[in-house]
Design a protein around this motif. Structure first.
Motif, PDB file in Angstrom:
ATOM      1  N   ARG A  97       5.686  54.685-100.610  1.00  0.00           N
ATOM      2  CA  ARG A  97       4.794  55.834-100.797  1.00  0.00           C
ATOM      3  C   ARG A  97       3.789  55.958 -99.640  1.00  0.00           C
ATOM      4  N   VAL A  98       3.181  54.836 -99.297  1.00  0.00           N
ATOM      5  CA  VAL A  98       2.216  54.864 -98.195  1.00  0.00           C
ATOM      6  C   VAL A  98       2.916  55.266 -96.896  1.00  0.00           C
ATOM      7  N   GLN A 152      -9.202  49.016-107.304  1.00  0.00           N
ATOM      8  CA  GLN A 152      -9.870  47.904-106.647  1.00  0.00           C
ATOM      9  C   GLN A 152     -10.746  48.498-105.541  1.00  0.00           C
ATOM     10  N   PRO A 156      -6.117  67.670 -94.590  1.00  0.00           N
ATOM     11  CA  PRO A 156      -7.344  66.902 -94.341  1.00  0.00           C
ATOM     12  C   PRO A 156      -7.681  66.942 -92.851  1.00  0.00           C
ATOM     13  N   TRP A 169      -1.313  62.147-110.631  1.00  0.00           N
ATOM     14  CA  TRP A 169      -2.183  61.933-109.492  1.00  0.00           C
ATOM     15  C   TRP A 169      -1.410  62.071-108.197  1.00  0.00           C
ATOM     16  N   ARG A 170      -2.117  62.358-107.138  1.00  0.00           N
ATOM     17  CA  ARG A 170      -1.468  62.461-105.831  1.00  0.00           C
ATOM     18  C   ARG A 170      -2.393  61.886-104.770  1.00  0.00           C
ATOM     19  N   GLY A 171      -1.792  61.233-103.815  1.00  0.00           N
ATOM     20  CA  GLY A 171      -2.567  60.667-102.722  1.00  0.00           C
ATOM     21  C   GLY A 171      -2.789  61.696-101.637  1.00  0.00           C
ATOM     22  N   ARG A 192      -3.499  44.508-101.419  1.00  0.00           N
ATOM     23  CA  ARG A 192      -3.441  44.744-102.868  1.00  0.00           C
ATOM     24  C   ARG A 192      -2.362  43.917-103.558  1.00  0.00           C
ATOM     25  N   PHE A 228       5.188  51.284-103.862  1.00  0.00           N
ATOM     26  CA  PHE A 228       3.896  51.450-103.206  1.00  0.00           C
ATOM     27  C   PHE A 228       4.065  51.554-101.693  1.00  0.00           C
ATOM     28  N   GLY A 240      -2.448  53.267-103.683  1.00  0.00           N
ATOM     29  CA  GLY A 240      -1.376  53.749-102.818  1.00  0.00           C
ATOM     30  C   GLY A 240      -1.904  54.523-101.645  1.00  0.00           C
ATOM     31  N   ASP A 241      -3.012  55.205-101.806  1.00  0.00           N
ATOM     32  CA  ASP A 241      -3.676  55.914-100.722  1.00  0.00           C
ATOM     33  C   ASP A 241      -5.157  55.612-100.821  1.00  0.00           C
ATOM     34  N   GLU A 242      -5.852  55.794 -99.714  1.00  0.00           N
ATOM     35  CA  GLU A 242      -7.282  55.536 -99.745  1.00  0.00           C
ATOM     36  C   GLU A 242      -8.005  56.600-100.545  1.00  0.00           C
ATOM     37  N   SER A 246     -11.212  43.936-110.951  1.00  0.00           N
ATOM     38  CA  SER A 246     -10.942  45.346-110.668  1.00  0.00           C
ATOM     39  C   SER A 246     -11.950  46.226-111.429  1.00  0.00           C
ATOM     40  N   ALA A 280     -10.595  54.556-103.310  1.00  0.00           N
ATOM     41  CA  ALA A 280     -10.498  53.176-103.762  1.00  0.00           C
ATOM     42  C   ALA A 280      -9.194  52.571-103.301  1.00  0.00           C
ATOM     43  N   GLY A 281      -9.154  51.268-103.282  1.00  0.00           N
ATOM     44  CA  GLY A 281      -7.916  50.595-102.960  1.00  0.00           C
ATOM     45  C   GLY A 281      -7.007  50.509-104.167  1.00  0.00           C
ATOM     46  N   ALA A 282      -5.796  50.029-103.960  1.00  0.00           N
ATOM     47  CA  ALA A 282      -4.822  49.762-105.028  1.00  0.00           C
ATOM     48  C   ALA A 282      -4.300  51.013-105.693  1.00  0.00           C
ATOM     49  N   PRO A 298      -2.839  61.820 -97.835  1.00  0.00           N
ATOM     50  CA  PRO A 298      -2.560  60.983 -96.674  1.00  0.00           C
ATOM     51  C   PRO A 298      -3.582  61.202 -95.566  1.00  0.00           C
ATOM     52  N   LEU A 299      -4.233  60.142 -95.178  1.00  0.00           N
ATOM     53  CA  LEU A 299      -5.202  60.211 -94.093  1.00  0.00           C
ATOM     54  C   LEU A 299      -4.662  59.396 -92.918  1.00  0.00           C
TER      55      LEU A 299
END
Lengths: 657, 173
Positions: free
Chosen positions: B72-73, A204, A288, A239-241, B56, B69, A226-228, A184, A222-224, A243-244
């Motif tokens: 969340r996604v 990751q 987005p 932090w916040r993701g 992951r 996880f 929760g969001d891209e 990682s 990045a991966g891992a 969503p795409l």
């Protein structure tokens, strides 16, 4: 603890929905495997884009070709880009292009790969191979190379990175580094004093990292996580993701100069290949959306210093063969360098498409040429006045039968044609993350509402007499709204919708906040029963102070807090009004010029206003002007539109999103 | 010897993913359907969420980590779908979509989805996560990326609004 009644209703509704678990498990595995394969292919594409490969070759710019659209007036600064020839160059180069200049691009040679130009253009950070390995990976040193010239310094030894470093405030640099587990990556920050703190963010498959200009936020692809795409505090505390839509993989992250928006490349799989597009998302992670069209591959966005343009790489003018290869995920090339507005409009080509497989891709957009000799007589290229003016066309019917006027935005220096804003808000919040809009019942204005830019989380701030509101202004911290209606000033909390003060003041029209939000200024007319003048007070109406005793309609407090611009009664004849400036140091008020609707530029150096247009024969020949705060350097931005008149609506330090 | 160990580890990992998938997938799919207010979208969204989890999987510290996880996604994707649908020029909401599936035309589904429409996205998500997906407020706060206290506020306001719209008596909380 659950609520049993609600629990029961939700289960009764959703539990009968059919779900094929076994079939979905197989499909999930297939999708995950396909994506892992695509990521590996994608890593190669990213490496090509940043141009680590190399053999020297001269690539000539062909600006001025008949097929090339003219570079728009007002496009300032210097664009640093990696030319397509880097793909086969022994020594890669970065070129500096001055938009609108007839001069060819000058070039400089970065010491290593994964380069990143500092925001002030005085240095290039990059990774230089050491020739040593760890766990099968090439070790590199993070180095800083002064521009235009000077000794290269090693900032951090023995890094296994995964992309260009990201410049933060005060010369800090953030970068990916392979973690001790050998699998990682973690983000390290190199401080100006030479220290490097402990990593707090791990990920990751890192595909991008950008540090907001104020230093408050990392944008991470990045991966891992929760969001891209993730927006995170540098200390990892929050932090916040973002969503795409399914399958959109972000990379090449770029914050707008004011930190209000993030542009990035997305790659998605489509039948027969891939699609590359540029997206923009607000700094709070909302809205987005793609800004480039389907049918061509676009990526690597870089903002102009004033935030009004985005430079990017595109194959839109490539040959059919090149485009077919690119669409299939193969390196077909044909990528030129372009600029556009943040919404994808006004596209102009600066560098023609590459003939081979390379890419012309932007690296940085600086305020001035970093290679210009010190003490050069050439002034830095910059827009003056800066930013964009939003103006409303009053006195003519708007787009709807609601009373809301047509609203336009254009460069404050008047260099561009106005662009109409569809469905504009009444006001943007000072930080640009929320807005105030109006709600109608039928054609009747019923409420003023504040909420997110996507109209989420609405809070009603004015409902009674909304039709009669004379003036409405947002507090500097965005937590309050003040408006005038029916001889009263109302102050409302924008979070709770609670009215915190109602200040009775017959004849009041204008209202504005001091820059620190601690005081209000109001303009009161000389209508019957009113006590005219300009007054300041606390937001609850206490500690009132008279500043100026002339009948006043509009008031605007300067960003520095030292001056209030007003539209107040003329000395002679008294039935006219002028634009006045009132100094807060007690030295009094003076007429600035014949104008109304004063509006300060964000930096406080300019005023926009409406005034008669001597070049028009119209009966009511009003135009929109800007002038320096001392009344000099008057420029007409919007000529008299004939019918109706233009008034300043907002002055943004960037092109609005 | 080493190869054998690697194969064994991969099989063990795969088995635990399958186990979690079978346990959670229906719940995640229906949660996504409720948040998106669309009976057809839930399974697609859940599949994408589990695909990302699969990629992951070796980074997941615990089953709770994996569960949070994937929720969340899924919740983010469901909200994203909702926004996209509303942005369409002729946006249709869940209950109005044509469907041959009897469930999506049932009175229970229609009334609940119509009631959820009146909640803010955060309130709706908080209520669905706690009262349907059976997460506690702490786990919901992990899923939503917000403070536990904030989740409780959304939950309280969301339940109040939902009770009103569904005609559930106030004194039940």
């Amino acid at each position: 603890m659950s609520d049993p009644r609600i629990q029961e209703r939700l289960h009764r509704a959703a539990d009968p929905l059919p779900v094929d678990v076994t079939g979905r498990l197989e499909a999930t595995r297939r999708r995950a495997h396909a994506r892992q394969v695509r990521r590996r292919v994608g890593a190669g594409v990213v490496a090509a884009v940043i141009g680590l490969a190399a053999v020297a070759a001269i690539w000539s710019l062909r600006l001025g070709d008949d097929a090339t659209p003219a570079v728009p007036v007002g496009l300032g600064g210097a664009i640093v880009y990696a030319p397509a020839s880097n793909l086969e160059a022994e020594i890669p180069e970065l070129r500096v292009l001055i938009p609108g200049s007839d001069e060819g691009a000058s070039s400089l040679h970065p010491s290593g790969g994964w380069w990143s130009v500092s925001p002030d253009g005085t240095g290039i950070a990059s990774f230089v191979e050491t020739g040593r390995e760890r766990d099968g990976y090439q070790l590199t040193d993070l180095v800083l190379q002064p521009v235009p010239d000077g000794p290269v310094r090693v900032l951090v030894h023995d890094v296994i990175s995964a992309g260009p470093p990201a410049w933060g405030p005060d010369g800090r640099l953030a970068f990916w580094s392979l973690a001790a587990d050998g699998r990682s990556y973690e983000i390290l920050v190199r401080e100006p004093d030479g220290t490097t703190g402990e990593p707090v963010i791990h990920a990751q498959s890192p595909f991008g990292l950008a540090w907001s200009p104020d230093g408050s936020t990392f944008a991470i692809a990045a991966g891992a996580l929760g969001d891209e795409l993730v927006l995170a505090r540098p200390d990892g505390s929050k932090w916040r993701g973002v969503p795409l839509p399914e399958g959109e993989d972000p990379s090449h992250l770029a914050w707008s100069p004011d930190g209000s928006a993030l542009a990035f490349t997305t790659r998605s799989t489509v039948p027969g290949g891939q699609s590359l597009d540029i997206w923009v998302v607000s700094a709070d992670g909302t809205d987005p959306h793609a800004v480039t069209p389907e049918g061509s591959s676009e990526g690597v966005p870089v903002w102009s210093p004033d935030g009004s343009w985005i430079a990017f790489s595109s194959d839109r003018d490539a040959s059919a063969e090149q485009k077919a290869a690119n669409d299939a995920g193969e390196p077909g090339g044909g990528y030129g360098l372009y600029v556009m507005r943040h919404d994808g409009t006004e596209v102009h080509r600066l560098v023609e498409p590459s003939e081979g497989r390379g890419l012309n891709s932007p690296v940085a957009w600086l305020t001035s040429d970093p290679l210009a000799p010190m003490g050069s007589s050439e002034p830095p290229v910059a827009l003056e006045p800066p930013g964009a003016i939003v103006w409303a066309h009053k006195g003519v019917a708007g787009p709807k039968d609601t009373g809301l006027p047509h609203v336009y935005v254009q460069a404050a220096d008047g260099s561009d044609e106005p662009v109409e804003i569809e469905d504009p808000p009444w006001l943007w919040s000072p930080d640009g993350t929320r807005m105030l809009w109006e709600e109608y019942r039928g054609n009747q204005l019923s409420d003023f509402v504040v909420g997110g830019l996507d109209r989420s989380s609405p809070v009603i701030v004015a409902t009674e007499n909304a039709m009669d509101i004379r003036w409405i202004e947002w507090s500097p911290d965005g937590n309050g709204i003040a408006y005038t209606v029916g001889g009263e000033v109302h102050v409302v909390d924008t979070v709770t919708g609670e009215e915190t003060a109602v200040i009775e003041r017959p004849g009041v029209v204008g209202v504005d906040w001091s820059p620190d939000g601690s005081r209000l200024v109001i303009g009161v007319t000389d209508e019957e029963g009113a006590d005219p003048g300009v007054f300041t007070m606390d937001p609850d109406g206490s500690n009132e102070e008279l500043l100026f005793d002339r009948s006043t309609l509009e008031v605007a407090w300067s960003p520095a807090g030292d001056t209030i611009a007003t539209y107040s009664q003329r000395v002679e004849p008294k039935d006219g009004y002028d634009l006045w400036l009132i100094a807060m140091d007690g030295s009094g008020a003076q007429v600035l010029l014949d104008g109304s609707y004063p509006f300060w530029s964000p930096d406080g150096r300019w005023l926009a206003y409406t005034a008669p247009d001597p070049d028009s024969d119209d009966e009511q020949p009003d135009a929109l002007y800007v002038a320096r705060a001392d009344g000099t350097d008057v420029r007409k931005v919007v000529p008299d539109p004939g019918e109706g008149w233009p008034i300043p609506w907002a002055w943004l330090d960037r092109w609005p999103l | 010897m080493e190869l054998d160990a690697a194969v064994t580890e991969r099989e063990r990992t795969s088995a635990s993913f399958d186990e979690l998938f079978r346990e959670l997938f229906p719940r995640v799919a229906r949660t996504a359907s409720l948040v998106a207010r669309d009976p057809q979208l839930g399974a697609d969204i859940a599949q994408e969420a589990f695909a990302r989890l699969f990629e992951r999987w070796d980074r997941m510290a615990s089953p709770e980590h994996a569960r949070n996880f994937v929720f969340r996604v899924a919740v983010n994707l469901a909200r994203s779908q909702l926004r996209r649908r509303f942005a369409a020029p002729f946006g249709l909401s869940g209950p109005d979509r044509s469907s041959d599936d009897a469930t999506s035309r049932s009175d229970d589904w229609l009334s609940v989805v119509e009631a959820l429409r009146g909640l803010s996205p955060k309130q709706r998500t908080a209520v669905v996560l706690v009262d349907f997906a059976d997460l506690d407020a702490a786990a919901a706060s992990q899923v939503l990326g917000t403070a536990e206290a904030t989740v409780r506020v959304h939950l309280m306001r969301g339940r109040r609004a939902l009770r009103e719209r569904l005609g559930v008596p106030e004194e039940d909380e």
